[in-house]
Design a protein around this motif. Structure first.
Motif, PDB file in Angstrom:
ATOM      1  N   TYR A 182       7.881   0.430  68.328  1.00  0.00           N
ATOM      2  CA  TYR A 182       8.195   1.478  69.157  1.00  0.00           C
ATOM      3  C   TYR A 182       8.435   2.834  68.132  1.00  0.00           C
ATOM      4  CZ  TYR A 182       7.282  -1.894  72.830  1.00  0.00           C
ATOM      5  OH  TYR A 182       6.738  -2.458  73.819  1.00  0.00           O
ATOM      6  N   ASN A 199       5.910   5.943  68.480  1.00  0.00           N
ATOM      7  CA  ASN A 199       6.504   7.398  68.851  1.00  0.00           C
ATOM      8  C   ASN A 199       6.283   8.174  67.573  1.00  0.00           C
ATOM      9  OD1 ASN A 199       8.272   9.443  69.614  1.00  0.00           O
ATOM     10  ND2 ASN A 199       9.609   8.042  70.396  1.00  0.00           N
ATOM     11  N   LYS A 245      -0.107  -0.883  76.146  1.00  0.00           N
ATOM     12  CA  LYS A 245       0.359  -2.199  75.513  1.00  0.00           C
ATOM     13  C   LYS A 245      -0.218  -3.177  76.595  1.00  0.00           C
ATOM     14  CE  LYS A 245       4.051  -5.119  73.964  1.00  0.00           C
ATOM     15  NZ  LYS A 245       3.415  -5.390  72.774  1.00  0.00           N
ATOM     16  N   PHE A 260       9.468  -2.434  76.153  1.00  0.00           N
ATOM     17  CA  PHE A 260       8.815  -1.369  76.448  1.00  0.00           C
ATOM     18  C   PHE A 260       9.517  -0.460  76.959  1.00  0.00           C
ATOM     19  CE2 PHE A 260       5.429   1.486  78.152  1.00  0.00           C
ATOM     20  CZ  PHE A 260       4.317   1.153  77.101  1.00  0.00           C
ATOM     21  N   ASN A 301      12.005   2.078  75.483  1.00  0.00           N
ATOM     22  CA  ASN A 301      11.509   2.718  74.343  1.00  0.00           C
ATOM     23  C   ASN A 301      10.645   3.972  74.950  1.00  0.00           C
ATOM     24  OD1 ASN A 301      12.569   1.613  71.647  1.00  0.00           O
ATOM     25  ND2 ASN A 301      12.032  -0.070  72.915  1.00  0.00           N
ATOM     26  N   PHE A 302       9.486   3.601  75.930  1.00  0.00           N
ATOM     27  CA  PHE A 302       8.615   4.606  76.286  1.00  0.00           C
ATOM     28  C   PHE A 302       8.681   4.560  78.241  1.00  0.00           C
ATOM     29  CE2 PHE A 302       6.768   4.347  72.275  1.00  0.00           C
ATOM     30  CZ  PHE A 302       6.097   5.155  71.963  1.00  0.00           C
TER      31      PHE A 302
END
Ligand SMILES: C[S@@+](CC[C@H](N)C(=O)[O-])C[C@H]1O[C@@H](n2cnc3c(N)ncnc32)[C@H](O)[C@@H]1O
Length: 293
Positions: free
Chosen positions: A182, A186, A197, A230, A233-234
């Motif tokens: 990630y 990024n 994803k 996931f 991180n996002f």
């Protein structure tokens, strides 16, 4: 007719500014011998097949040539088509919404390249937007197959934990059934960019797992930890499940078994039995997760 390799050379020469030296992080240029080089004289050649190998050290991959060939056959049989159509629609919607005329897509962990190729083929039906694609994978065998089969895409052997591409370059990063990094996603995505994803759904290939791993923990799969990682991180802005059944003929059952890491620890006798008796309908289940920075 212009040779395929000439077209690839042209594509890479026009795009050399997207690369970043994986050794020292500086800009890359291209010379008349079609090598990418940086000011510190780190050098990466374009192969005769039309891909660039930017790995600093070759790694031994669990994915071999046969596995990618089988994955390619399964992909061509239409096995992944509903998932790929959904991704194409998501990208097109986003691109139209933002009134973009150019859109750069990176497939990180692209394997034999058929997914990126199919998605770009879908997207390029819309002629008002210029979609360009880069596929990277750590496996030379995967990238070699991709560059042999699919044109008009930059194919690069590289580690997704050290992507040899500059910051903020991409509108879309795809990460389909592959490991993620990630921090790197990024870095290469621009601020409006989307990370898409695909993870297996809990019932992905359940019939196969029931035969191979009945009574063990491997019979069941839960994707919640991957999804959690996931979302750590996002920011998840969309999550869509996909579920369908596929009818496989005997030849494709064999390719399915060869293409999936799921069978890596399975008993040989059980695999042979599946090939002999077949599986009529197999469940295909994915979750397509869309995130923003
Ligand atoms: C299950 S395959 C999926 C490939 C492709 N996305 C598909 O769905 O057919 C996982 C892929 O991740 C790639 N991979 C694993 N570790 C990687 C890394 N560190 N950098 C780049 N690719 C990696 C493997 O080589 C393999 O092609």
């Amino acid at each position: 007719m212009i040779k395929k390799i000439e077209l690839t050379k042209k594509l890479i020469a026009n795009s050399s500014s997207i690369f970043m030296c994986p050794i020292c992080g500086s800009e890359m240029m291209i010379n008349k011998f079609m090598s990418l080089f940086c000011r510190n004289r780190h050098n990466f050649d374009l192969s005769r097949q039309g891909y660039i190998n930017m790995l600093l050290k070759q790694v031994k991959s669990d994915y071999d040539k046969k596995m990618f060939e089988s994955r390619n056959m399964i992909s061509k049989s239409g096995f992944f088509t509903p998932m790929l159509n959904l991704i194409s629609n998501l990208i097109l919607e986003e691109t139209l919404k933002n009134k973009m005329v150019n859109s750069n897509i990176l497939d990180a962990g692209c394997g034999e390249g058929s997914h990126l190729s199919r998605i770009l083929m879908n997207l390029r039906e819309n002629r008002s937007i210029n979609f360009s694609g880069v596929g990277i994978d750590i496996s030379k065998e995967g990238i070699r197959l991709a560059s042999r089969e699919y044109m008009n895409i930059i194919w690069c052997v590289a580690d997704l934990s050290k992507i040899p591409l500059k910051n903020d370059q991409f509108d879309i990063v795809l990460n389909i059934l592959s490991p993620a990094n990630y921090g790197e996603f990024n870095r290469v995505l621009n601020n409006q960019g989307l990370l898409i994803k695909v993870v297996p759904g809990n019932n992905y290939l359940i019939e196969l797992r029931e035969i191979l791993f009945k009574g063990t923990s491997k019979q069941f799969y839960l994707n919640n930890r991957v999804v959690q990682h996931f979302s750590d991180n996002f920011k998840i802005i969309n999550k869509q499940p996909i579920l369908y059944k596929v009818n496989l003929n005997n030849e494709n059952i064999e390719h399915l078994i060869k293409m999936t890491p799921l069978v890596w620890n399975a008993e040989k006798e059980k695999l042979e039995e599946i090939i002999r008796t077949g599986i009529k309908n197999i469940t295909v289940a994915f979750e397509v997760i869309v995130g923003k920075k």
